[in-house]
Design an enzyme around this catalytic site. Sequence first.
Site, PDB file in Angstrom:
ATOM      1  N   THR B  97      -0.916   3.736   9.926  1.00  0.00           N
ATOM      2  CA  THR B  97       0.398   4.364  10.051  1.00  0.00           C
ATOM      3  C   THR B  97       0.266   5.776   9.494  1.00  0.00           C
ATOM      4  OG1 THR B  97       1.611   2.289   9.914  1.00  0.00           O
ATOM      5  CG2 THR B  97       2.805   4.293   9.305  1.00  0.00           C
ATOM      6  N   LYS B 172       6.803   3.639  15.114  1.00  0.00           N
ATOM      7  CA  LYS B 172       6.663   3.016  13.787  1.00  0.00           C
ATOM      8  C   LYS B 172       7.625   3.667  12.795  1.00  0.00           C
ATOM      9  CE  LYS B 172       4.862   0.422  10.515  1.00  0.00           C
ATOM     10  NZ  LYS B 172       3.502   0.394   9.956  1.00  0.00           N
ATOM     11  N   LYS B 240       4.937   6.225   1.603  1.00  0.00           N
ATOM     12  CA  LYS B 240       4.074   7.027   2.482  1.00  0.00           C
ATOM     13  C   LYS B 240       4.678   7.061   3.894  1.00  0.00           C
ATOM     14  CE  LYS B 240       1.120   5.414   5.012  1.00  0.00           C
ATOM     15  NZ  LYS B 240       0.096   4.768   5.821  1.00  0.00           N
TER      16      LYS B 240
END
Lengths: 289, 289
Positions: B97, B172, B240
């Site tokens: 990701t 995502k 993150k």
Amino acid sequence: MVKIAFIGLGVMGYPQAGHLAAKGHELRVFNRTKKKAEAWVKQHGGSAHDTPRDAAQGAEIVFTMVGDDNDIRSVVYGDEGVLGALDKRAILVDHTTASADIARELDLATREKGALFMDAPVSGGQAGAENGILTIMCGGNEETFARAEPIMQAYGRTITHMGPVGAGQLTKMVNQICIAGVVQGLAEAVNFALAARLDTDRVLATISKGAAQSWQMENRWKTMVEGKFDFGFAVDWMRKDLRIAIEEARHNGAPLPIIAAVDQLYRMVQQQGGSRYDTSSLIVNLRKP
Amino acid sequence: MVKIAFIGLGVMGYPQAGHLAAKGHELRVFNRTKKKAEAWVKQHGGSAHDTPRDAAQGAEIVFTMVGDDNDIRSVVYGDEGVLGALDKRAILVDHTTASADIARELDLATREKGALFMDAPVSGGQAGAENGILTIMCGGNEETFARAEPIMQAYGRTITHMGPVGAGQLTKMVNQICIAGVVQGLAEAVNFALAARLDTDRVLATISKGAAQSWQMENRWKTMVEGKFDFGFAVDWMRKDLRIAIEEARHNGAPLPIIAAVDQLYRMVQQQGGSRYDTSSLIVNLRKP
């Protein structure tokens, strides 16, 4: 066959009272705008009355479904109020989404009359009321719940005894808190997906399979993309519900940092003319004009 | 039987590479800590290599599953990087990701080599990787997707081609934005329910039937009540992911007023020692000490 008074024939109360009449109960109705009560009687039978007190006369169970705490006070107290006619052992069930404080206050007032009280706010919206599949969150003692529950089955699918008086309202607050968080996150997500030029149908199909899934995503994603906010339950009402939750949190001490902010974001929707939009309209704050 | 390089054998990559080996593919693996790569080879066969470049030698498809943009750069570029060994027509699939920018950058770099790139972040967590049922969001051209998809079926259940390079990462981000909103609302709701002394099991049973429902409610409500936050996907990683989304929003202009605040609330969880707690731990900010 139970003698029932129903106070408040709005978008929720009108079909709820209709379901009760359809079960064969004897309905005595009151509505602030009497025309509507007369139209209801024309459709469903029973009798329309000039005051809540008249409607409550001789009823075994009185249902109220009005706007907020003040509306409840106006139909319960005073010369024309329900309390003036409430029989001993009769039950007052309040379906209004209101404060836990007013529930406790009404409980005291009805007990002084030898009657019983239960707070019973609902979820499921207008469609749930019309289809008789409301979720009903009840606060009261066992006896009250046991007597009222079979009658409420006329319009309820999930009817749960949450605890003592006030517990129904508190559960409804928890429900609205969850919705506010989900919808704001969803609004930011839909708007981000549009800004990123993603295929929003494909995004929905993919992310609704996993940990991001929600009822709101499954039922409101597409209409948020289209900018349609006509599902009924209005921003004005959501703000009333959030105000109640935020007030209650002043008593119980629970912090609501983000939900209080979402309430303010709903205020911004109101300022943009969205008072009657449904609760998914938070995205209007985010869109480019 | 395809010759595959797998770079990064963490909690996700380790079982993913294992599923590929179980399909009979020839696996060449690299991990920063070589011991882990050797343990993997002992368990699954194949070969462990000293550099990403060695692992990528002769591979038809190279998978990377590392921490963040910088980790990807460190395994792809330089004398020891994947690019140095990437064959013409080979495919580099990044499961990390990461940002959409790094995806576009890697796309350019691989194309200069005559190779192909696809960003393919996953959701489903450690359990999804171990059970081979990940959701995989892919960004790349049709050919790349068509060639990589059958191989990824070893560990993916929902594998979707979202659009051009970067579209996997952007999807995502949308997923994580939704989760952040849901979880914070849920945290405030659970904490409010506890403060209101409601029966939280009964509340869950009631409100999970309607418009407040979410995957997070169904799967994390009870553990939030119990204060258990050991589901794996850690606050550090969520921050993150949110940083990436917030950075991307600087480019595409989408406002993220509440999600940016939730990111800061996750920071407060970190400050309380919750860096390794799972994402449902936002409730620790709200509880009375």
